[in-house]
Scaffold this active site. Structure first.
Site, PDB file in Angstrom:
ATOM      1  CE  LYS A   6      -3.793  -2.499   2.048  1.00 41.81           C
ATOM      2  NZ  LYS A   6      -4.493  -2.968   3.241  1.00 41.81           N
ATOM      3  CD  GLN A  47      -3.323  -4.654   6.320  1.00 39.84           C
ATOM      4  OE1 GLN A  47      -3.240  -3.654   5.609  1.00 39.84           O
ATOM      5  NE2 GLN A  47      -3.905  -5.763   5.888  1.00 39.84           N
ATOM      6  CG  ASP A  70      -9.903  -0.754   4.479  1.00 33.35           C
ATOM      7  OD1 ASP A  70      -9.578  -0.999   3.298  1.00 33.35           O
ATOM      8  OD2 ASP A  70      -9.277  -1.189   5.461  1.00 33.35           O
TER       9      ASP A  70
END
Ligand code: NDP
Length: 277
Positions: free
Chosen positions: A47, A91, A114
């Site tokens: 990422k 994460q 997200d």
């Protein structure tokens, strides 16, 4: 034919890079990594690299495995209040003693790149979401890329997790498809798959669906990523037995995977634009 996620993702990144050059400041994505799970560390590194490639600024916050829920939430609060932070991503999975739902709920929904926050999911269900979960949205971009009109199509969604199956089923419904959602309790799964014009699979079981299950000419979207004992990476469908039956299929690797990160970048730019307009 193959839906080349790598190629589509590259095009998205180029497009974002071009847009970023016109902005006053670089969009800023902050990724929080708790503990030292090696797989999570690889995802976070990918990422970060993707952010650098498109000209975003990206910050990684590594917190100790032993961090308390309270301290993790305090970090999120600080980032929520920082005007120079556009996107916040924690994460997953988190160490067992931490509650991921509470963590996700505490991310400001406007920075929840997200798209997992219940407000963003609620808005997705109402077909008015601004930040949509990355993997499902990436799949929708792939279907758009091959010019499929989803209205009236019969879709079988195999898998119903909060991060892939459910939101992808809603995305497909929002696009006008008729969606059957299957889980581990589903009866007669094979027939439900066999009658579908489009089959999307996100289960996490290596090659569980083979060519016998697939209607001639169906479109097959394989979200699964499974590492075999011999080191090979395979999806949830058996690519070789399906590729000559399906009209379109996503490969693993190089299919949905690259789209997830490209969509995260898209979402970060959307969050930046929404907060700065
Ligand atoms: P989860 O384990 O959270 O969910 C799996 C889903 O599959 C559940 O709904 C489960 O049913 C269902 N399921 C399990 N066994 C069966 C079965 N035999 N028949 C039908 N349904 C079944 O997995 P995720 O959704 O997080 O991930 C799925 C796969 O996608 C994994 O391989 C993961 O690595 C991959 N993935 C890939 C991404 C990418 O970027 N390409 C991103 C995220 C995930 P029930 O609800 O009843 O338990």
């Amino acid at each position: 034919m193959i839906i080349d996620g790598k190629q589509i993702a590259k095009k998205i990144r180029k497009n974002i890079h071009d847009k970023v050059k016109q902005l006053d400041r670089a969009p800023n994505l902050v990724v929080i990594l708790v503990g030292n799970d090696p797989a999570s560390a690889v995802y976070v590194r990918n990422k970060e690299n993707a952010c650098i490639e498109v000209g975003f600024s990206s910050e990684k916050i590594v917190l100790p495995e032993s961090i308390t829920q309270e301290d993790l939430l305090a970090n999120i609060k600080r980032l929520n209040n920082d005007d120079l932070v556009d996107g916040i991503l924690v994460q997953l999975p988190l160490p067992k003693h931490l509650d991921p739902n509470q963590v996700i709920e505490n991310i400001n929904y406007a920075k929840d790149v997200d798209g997992f926050n219940s407000r963003n999911i609620g808005e997705l269900i109402q077909n008015r979401a601004i930040l949509r979960p990355c993997t499902p949205k990436g799949v929708m971009t792939m279907l758009k890329e091959i010019n499929i009109d989803l209205a009236g199509k019969d879709v079988t969604m195999v898998g119903a997790s909060n991060i892939v199956g459910r939101p992808l089923a809603i995305e497909l419904l929002n696009a006008g498809a008729t969606v059957t959602i299957c889980n581990s309790k589903t009866k007669d799964l094979k027939n439900k798959v066999k009658r579908a014009d489009i089959v999307a699979v996100a289960v996490g079981r290596a090659e569980m669906i083979n060519g016998d299950w697939i209607k001639d000419g169906a479109i097959v979207i394989d979200v699964g990523i499974n590492r075999l004992d011999d080191g090979r990476l395979v999806g949830d469908v058996d690519f070789n037995s399906i590729k000559d039956k399906a009209s379109w299929i996503t490969p693993v690797p190089g299919g949905v995977g690259p789209m997830t990160i490209a969509t995260l970048l898209e979402n970060t730019l959307i969050a930046y634009n929404a907060r700065n307009s």
